[in-house]
Design a protein around this motif. Structure first.
Motif, short mmCIF file in Angstrom:
data_model
loop_
_atom_site.label_atom_id
_atom_site.label_comp_id
_atom_site.label_asym_id
_atom_site.label_seq_id
_atom_site.Cartn_x
_atom_site.Cartn_y
_atom_site.Cartn_z
N SER A 171 38.21 41.40 32.89
CA SER A 171 37.99 40.42 33.95
C SER A 171 36.79 40.82 34.78
CB SER A 171 39.23 40.34 34.86
OG SER A 171 38.97 39.50 35.96
N GLU A 184 36.23 39.45 37.74
CA GLU A 184 36.51 39.03 39.11
C GLU A 184 36.32 40.20 40.08
OE1 GLU A 184 39.81 36.44 41.52
OE2 GLU A 184 40.44 37.47 39.72
N SER A 193 37.58 38.80 45.67
CA SER A 193 38.11 37.53 45.16
C SER A 193 39.56 37.67 44.72
CB SER A 193 37.25 37.04 44.00
OG SER A 193 37.83 35.91 43.38
#
Length: 138
Positions: free
Chosen positions: A83, A85, A89
């Motif tokens: 990921s 991210e 976030s």
């Protein structure tokens, strides 16, 4: 010595399974790829029902989980990409759920001593450590 040229064919997902510790995607060509669930924290913090609610993107180029707002491409799985991210976030997403989550990783973080809880609350992937201890232990 000569080598045969490599033909690269697109890989398409046909089935998805999320267990307590892994994401497994079956491909149309007969392969299966399995990665640790900690690579995708939203899946780990999702409920079984949220993880089971998935759909293929396009012809199977990826998988989408609408309840978790998570998209993972087959190409990224095959290349070992985790990921992307950001920690900020991810924390914002956890807070927006109104809870630190009630999925597998949340339950693991809720067991054991305070020190164990803090260690389990740290999800390491890519170049980030997501320390969600304050969200879980509050």
């Amino acid at each position: 010595m000569t080598t045969s040229p490599m033909n690269h064919w697109p890989a398409y997902a046909v089935a998805v399974q999320v267990t307590v510790d892994a994401l497994t995607v079956d491909l149309a060509d007969g392969r299966s790829i399995s990665v640790p669930l900690t690579w995708y924290p939203r899946l780990g913090y999702g409920t079984a029902a949220e993880r089971a609610n998935w759909r293929l993107i396009g012809r199977g180029e990826g998988v989408h989980w609408p309840d978790l707002d998570e998209d993972i491409s087959v190409d990224n799985l095959l290349s070992g990409a985790r990921s992307g991210e950001s920690p900020k976030s991810f924390k914002r997403w956890l807070v927006s759920r109104g809870t630190a989550g009630d999925g597998v990783l949340h339950h693991l973080a809720g067991s054991g001593s305070g020190a164990v809880q803090r260690e389990l609350a740290k999800l390491t992937y890519a170049r980030y450590v997501y320390d969600i201890s304050p969200l879980i232990l509050s």
